[in-house]
Each structure stands twice: as C-alpha cells, then as structure tokens.
Design a protein around this motif. Structure first.
Motif, mmCIF file in Angstrom:
data_model
loop_
_atom_site.group_PDB
_atom_site.id
_atom_site.type_symbol
_atom_site.label_atom_id
_atom_site.label_comp_id
_atom_site.label_asym_id
_atom_site.label_seq_id
_atom_site.Cartn_x
_atom_site.Cartn_y
_atom_site.Cartn_z
ATOM 1 N N PRO A 361 67.933 52.804 17.855
ATOM 2 C CA PRO A 361 66.470 52.782 17.453
ATOM 3 C C PRO A 361 65.781 52.171 18.570
ATOM 4 O O PRO A 361 66.133 51.198 19.337
ATOM 5 C CB PRO A 361 66.472 51.967 16.196
ATOM 6 N N PRO A 362 64.395 52.788 18.506
ATOM 7 C CA PRO A 362 63.471 52.165 19.681
ATOM 8 C C PRO A 362 63.209 50.538 19.224
ATOM 9 O O PRO A 362 63.022 50.373 18.171
ATOM 10 C CB PRO A 362 62.152 52.837 19.573
ATOM 11 N N GLY A 363 63.040 49.745 20.150
ATOM 12 C CA GLY A 363 62.213 48.284 20.004
ATOM 13 C C GLY A 363 63.144 47.380 20.970
ATOM 14 O O GLY A 363 63.818 47.870 21.804
ATOM 15 N N PHE A 364 62.604 46.239 20.751
ATOM 16 C CA PHE A 364 63.260 44.898 21.533
ATOM 17 C C PHE A 364 64.457 44.424 20.832
ATOM 18 O O PHE A 364 64.129 44.192 19.685
ATOM 19 C CB PHE A 364 61.969 43.877 22.251
ATOM 20 N N LYS A 365 65.326 43.925 21.320
ATOM 21 C CA LYS A 365 66.429 43.295 20.698
ATOM 22 C C LYS A 365 66.565 41.925 21.560
ATOM 23 O O LYS A 365 67.116 41.896 22.567
ATOM 24 C CB LYS A 365 67.596 44.072 20.477
ATOM 25 N N LEU A 366 66.338 40.843 20.954
ATOM 26 C CA LEU A 366 66.560 39.303 21.619
ATOM 27 C C LEU A 366 68.069 39.360 22.361
ATOM 28 O O LEU A 366 68.879 39.259 21.391
ATOM 29 C CB LEU A 366 65.947 38.433 21.128
ATOM 30 N N MET A 367 68.493 39.046 23.445
ATOM 31 C CA MET A 367 69.729 38.910 23.834
ATOM 32 C C MET A 367 70.009 37.257 24.151
ATOM 33 O O MET A 367 70.997 36.932 24.004
ATOM 34 C CB MET A 367 69.999 39.634 25.384
ATOM 35 N N GLY A 368 69.087 36.731 24.633
ATOM 36 C CA GLY A 368 68.928 35.088 24.723
ATOM 37 C C GLY A 368 67.679 34.825 25.582
ATOM 38 O O GLY A 368 66.808 35.505 25.742
ATOM 39 N N PHE A 369 67.834 33.592 26.480
ATOM 40 C CA PHE A 369 66.757 32.871 27.292
ATOM 41 C C PHE A 369 67.552 32.617 28.311
ATOM 42 O O PHE A 369 68.601 32.187 28.552
ATOM 43 C CB PHE A 369 66.021 32.022 26.460
ATOM 44 N N LYS A 370 66.583 32.728 29.524
ATOM 45 C CA LYS A 370 66.931 32.186 30.772
ATOM 46 C C LYS A 370 65.806 31.364 31.442
ATOM 47 O O LYS A 370 64.694 31.602 30.973
ATOM 48 C CB LYS A 370 67.309 33.391 31.736
ATOM 49 N N PRO A 371 66.017 30.457 32.370
ATOM 50 C CA PRO A 371 64.868 29.819 33.294
ATOM 51 C C PRO A 371 64.090 30.822 33.665
ATOM 52 O O PRO A 371 64.451 31.880 34.258
ATOM 53 C CB PRO A 371 65.519 28.909 34.174
ATOM 54 N N ARG A 372 62.811 30.402 33.940
ATOM 55 C CA ARG A 372 61.755 31.144 34.287
ATOM 56 C C ARG A 372 62.200 31.592 35.892
ATOM 57 O O ARG A 372 61.612 32.673 36.437
ATOM 58 C CB ARG A 372 60.457 30.504 33.983
#
Length: 629
Positions: A361-372
């Motif tokens: 389905p269309p959309g964003f799915k959060l995978m995690g966070f990384k440093p900028r």
C-alpha cells in the motif's frame, strides 16, 4: 484583514511555499489554501501513479474596484495621479496572470463615475470577470494615458455613489462567472479615507455588504493611497469595514503592496496543492496522515500548439497501433508485454504486469533512525520533496507530526522510511530530514517547518569511478587559488536569477501579442560581471595565472593540434615501410602485432596473399597461415 488568507509567495522562477505554524487545527490547512484540487502544475514522476485522483483545475478570481472621484486624478510630484497608478497595477497584474496562471479570471469595476453600466448608479463595469487577454491590456494602456478632462468626457464623475452598491456589483460578477473559482478577491483602490462622511446610512450599508462578501468567501483587500501632505486614517471608515472584530489589526504598508502589484514577474505559477496524501506509519497501529509537496519544480517553455494552415484551428492528434504484417489496427486487448530472456520472449498477461508492479500500500513506513551526518551529499539521486501533516484525513496528525519533528531536531537524527508513492510505484528508501521554522524580523515565515524527503540510493546505484593520476598543485598555487576564491565570494540565492531562455521567450511572445515593435529589454543576470570581477580580484587572478599557466597561455584560445594525415598519405607511408619489410621473417619472429593495419594490408597485397578480412587479428592469422607459422 477580514477574510484574508495566507497564500504561497513566489519570486521569479523559484517557488517558496509559506506554510502555517504546526497547530492541531483540522481546518488549518484548508484555511491557508492547501487545495486538494488543481492539476495545472506539472509534477515530474519517474513512474506512472494511478493512485493520484484527477481533480478539476482550480481558478482564482479577482475584481479590481477603482475609485474614480476627482481626488484620484490630482497630479502628484512625480507627474502621475493615483488613478494612473491603479490602472498600472491592474495592467501589470493582468500581464503576470497571462503567464503565471492564464486560466484565472480578472475584472475591473469603476465607482464614482457619472456614467453607469448596470442597475446601480455611478457604478461602471469596465471589464467583465473573464480571462485576461491582449486586447484588455491594450485598452488599459490607453486608459492609463487619459487625464482628468479626457476621463470626465467619457465617464464623468459623481460623488453620489454607494460602496454597498459597488460591493454588490462585485459579488454579482462572481456569482455570474461561468467558471468555478477557488479563491475570490476584491481589491479596492482609493485615496479617500472617509467616502460616506455625514451619511451613516451609506456607512452601515457598506459594512453590511462587506460582511456579506466575507460570508460568501470573497476576500476584501484595501490598497489605500495617501494624498500629498495627508495621512490615510483607516479608523474613520475602513476599520469597521475590514476589521470589525479585531481592534489591534493594522493595514499593511501601501508602498510595499503597490510595489508588489507593479512588479513584472514573467514566471509560471504552480497551484498550491499536495502531490499526494499518504499515511506515515510509525509502528503497528500508530500512523498519521501527511501531504507530500514539491517545493522546487523546474519551469519549462509552454508546449507548442499545432494549428491548421487554412484557418488556424487547433489540430488534434490521434494515434493507432497497426500489425506490421496485416496492417490491422490493434486494440489494447490485442497486445501483450514481453521481456527477452536467454533469446526467448517471455510474455505476460496484463494482470501479471499489474501484480508485479505492486509492492504494497502507498505511504511511509518508519524503519528506524540514523544520525543526521549519515546522509551524505553524494546520496542525491533525485530532487527532494517536503512532508507536512494532513489533519483533514486523520485527526491528530499535526500533534504527532510536531512531536516527531521536535524530537528529531533535538537529537539531530533523520528518520529512515520505506516510501511507496503509489500502488504502481516501486518502493524507495528515504531519509526524513527535519527542518525547523524560521521567521524574519517582521515575524513573517521564511522557512516552513516539516521534513525534507531525501531519496536514498540502492546498492546498485553506486558506481566505482576510476581516474588517472593528475599533477598536483603546489602549496603556492593552492594559496593563490584560495585568494581568488576569497575575493570573489558573494551571497548567492536562486531567487536572484531568472532563466534567461524563459524570460526571452515570454518577452517575444508578449511583443507579438501586443503589437510591439520590439520586446522589452532582457537583463541576463547569469552572465558574469567582468568589470566588477576585474576590479575586485584582478590582481589575485593575475598572480594565480602566472603560477599555474605557461607564459604563452592565452585564455579562451584552443591549443593547435597537428593536422590529421589523409588516406593517400597513409597509403604512401605504408608502401614505403613495406619496401624494407621481410613479411615472412616478421611472421616467424612474432613481430606482426607491432605493425599497423595499413602496413599489413599493403604487405598482403604486395605478397599477393588471398585475403578478405579487415580486422588486425584476422590479417595476422592470414599471414601466419600463408607462411605456415
């Protein structure tokens, strides 16, 4: 201002979207003009997106309401009157509309004239609410040259007008407009701060009608022009008209508004709408709705229209697909898609093709966070987009979006998401780069808050670049180059440079449409200012050139190359080389590879060896076979 809205600002060819502050208000986005409809702007997409609905094109409507009293024709110190300034603003706005948003509708109404055009006295509809055209601009140019006497002979003056009637006329024009208008505005030009002095009935009627305009979704804006030596006092009359519920409201500076209306901006205007609205899933059962916007979009020349040579009517193109053998017209049901693999064509049914293109389905799915810092500049694979919460689809999205944005800013991290734009689009990994809101000294938003959608490359997208070692500069040369860079530093902004190709195109089209002898002068700001560069960094550039380039180097002059030999000269040179060549001995010694192709051909011809090949390796094989090597 009553009924006023915050709109997107534009300058030149660049587009800066001014978004409201992040507040959990369901009506906030709609209030500030984020429309779901509008397909006038072109959105570049790599893949076809069948999930984006086709909304009807949105149009804006604006009616200019001009005061035509005698005071508007008083000549000022600059040799112009307020009426001429008003007409110039209207003319410039029409010229901008033709280029920026040609489908918008513009109308012009005069009040305070002796001549009436309609049921209301002293109200004259000069231009109906319709799309701007070249003929209307030419009539405004002629009207701009009229003085008080000429205008009085044609239209006359009469102070017995009623602003309520003028407002009713504008509202009636909007109601009779055959086009569906998204934004409706009335811009009032006047230098009289108390038009109905001593007549409370007319004042009350004007305030009532202004309230009716607001209830009908029509914005009323005042462009107040101050007379020489006098100050326009909004408290006398227009305060109750424009700000009935806000005592602390103030009118904007008229000089800035006039400058904005008189500025010629030959740039296409993109409608303020989201490319798509999709969910952003943070965890199982926790999601919010966001709108995806394009902040920067490349502007192209308008497409050409094919016309009939006989009557200039527009031609329509129809395409058909034919079978090569039987010349039979094929329909979509008669065709299949195929992919060649191992020399064999693998055919697919339409349902299989659709299924292969869908990854979820269309959309964003959060995978995690990384440093900028993990998002490198060389990761750029396509232009970034911008995320903003969509409160209308999912209530509470703004609050959750604000919390996520604030935490990402505080911890200096980016959110890595799997992004599927539409049901027929391939998935992409993206980094949501947080951006904090910035305002200037006037508390006007310069940078909107939200997330930039940075498209990340796949492993297949990286390339190994090999390059030859080049001579390295000395420390002295590096110091000279640093001095040149230091001298030529300047504050760069994309908004300061217009596309000269587009500007030249619009000027030529405008000159032809308005019967000009020549187009307006074009100033190309992309050209370097050589005089200023030489004055600022001339000595540093000279020192740099003396250290890097040879003494006989002339900038802009190409190095002379030796002329190439002709075919006849190469043949003669090869014949001379063959005269002293023992072909059999060269073959036995294994030195044929060192000979050129022309020499080998000439030697084969001289030795009368049968040969029908042309490649060097084949020529060598023929010679070795002939001599049994």
């Amino acid at each position: 201002m009553r009924g006023a809205k915050l709109h997107f600002m534009s300058s030149g060819c660049s587009r800066i979207f001014i978004l409201p502050q992040l507040l959990p208000d369901p009506k906030r986005m709609a209030e500030f003009g984020f429309a779901r409809y509008g397909q006038d702007d072109e959105i570049e997409e790599e893949e076809e997106d069948d999930d984006v609905p086709a909304y009807s094109a949105s149009r804006d409507g604006i009616v200019f309401l001009v005061d035509c009293s005698k005071e508007m024709f008083e000549i000022g110190d600059d040799g112009t009157c307020h009426f001429q300034i008003s007409i110039k603003c209207i003319k410039t706005t029409m010229q901008n509309k033709i280029i920026s948003s040609e489908k918008d509708c513009v109308g012009v109404v005069f009040f305070g004239t002796d001549k009436s055009d309609g049921p209301n006295k002293h109200i004259n509809i000069y231009h109906d609410l319709d799309q701007p055209c070249a003929s209307r601009i030419l009539t405004l140019e002629n009207l701009e040259e009229l003085g008080w006497k000429d205008f009085n002979n044609v239209y006359g003056h009469n102070p017995g007008y009623s602003l309520a009637d003028a407002f009713w006329t504008c509202a009636d024009m909007f109601s009779k407009c055959p086009q569906k208008l998204h934004l409706k505005r009335v811009m009032l030009f006047t230098n009289n701060d108390d038009p109905h002095a001593g007549n409370p009935i007319y004042q009350k009627q004007a305030c009532t009608k202004a309230g009716d305009l607001h209830d009908a979704g029509i914005d009323l804006e005042l462009i107040h022009l101050s007379r020489p030596g006098q100050k326009f006092d909004v408290n006398k009359f227009y305060k109750d008209l424009l700000y009935p519920d806000d005592e602390s409201a103030q009118l904007p500076d008229p000089a800035e508004r006039l400058e904005e209306l008189q500025t010629r901006v030959r740039a296409k205007d993109n409608k303020k709408r989201a490319i798509r609205r999709v969910p952003l899933t943070l965890a199982e059962g926790l999601s919010l709705s966001v709108g995806v916007y394009s902040l920067v979009h490349r502007c192209y020349n308008p497409p050409k229209v094919r016309l009939s040579k006989k009557d200039n009517s527009e031609l329509k193109t129809h395409s058909n697909v034919y079978l090569q053998d039987t010349v039979k017209t094929l329909t979509p049901q008669d065709m299949k898609r195929a992919q060649t693999y191992g020399g064999k064509k693998i055919c697919f049914e339409n349902e299989e093709v659709v299924e292969m293109r869908q990854f979820g389905p269309p959309g964003f799915k959060l995978m995690g966070f990384k440093p900028r810092s993990s998002v490198k500049p060389y990761y750029h694979v396509k232009p970034a987009q911008f995320l903003y919460p969509d409160e209308e689809t999912v209530t509470g999205s703004t609050s959750l979006f604000t919390a996520l944005l604030r935490k990402c800013l505080d911890r200096e991290v980016v959110a890595v998401c799997l992004y599927i734009p539409g049901k027929n689009n391939p998935p992409r990994f993206v980094a949501l780069l947080p951006q904090e809101e910035e305002v200037n000294e006037r508390k006007v938003q310069v940078t909107p808050p939200g997330f930039h959608v940075i498209f990340l490359p796949y492993a297949d997208d990286f390339r190994k670049v090999t390059y030859e070692e080049e001579p390295k500069a000395t420390d002295e040369q590096i110091s000279a180059a640093k001095e040149v860079i230091k001298k030529l530093k300047f504050q760069f902004s994309s908004e300061s440079f217009e596309n000269p190709v587009l500007q030249n195109h619009w000027r030529n089209i405008e000159a032809l449409a308005l019967d000009r002898e020549e187009p307006d002068e074009l100033v190309d700001f992309t050209l370097p200012a050589n005089d200023k560069i030489q004055k600022k960094a001339g000595s540093a550039i000279k020192d740099f050139m003396e250290l890097v380039f040879p003494a006989d180097y002339t900038p802009g002059q190409k190095k002379k190359t030796a002329p190439s030999e002709s075919a006849a000269a190469r043949k003669t040179k090869a014949a001379e080389a063959v005269m002293e060549l023992d072909l059999e001995n060269e073959a036995k010694e294994g030195r044929l590879e060192k000979l050129t192709v022309p020499v080998l051909r000439e030697a084969i011809r001289k030795a009368k060896i049968p040969c029908s090949v042309t490649r060097k390796a084949d020529l060598i094989d023929v010679i070795k076979k002939h001599y049994g090597v």
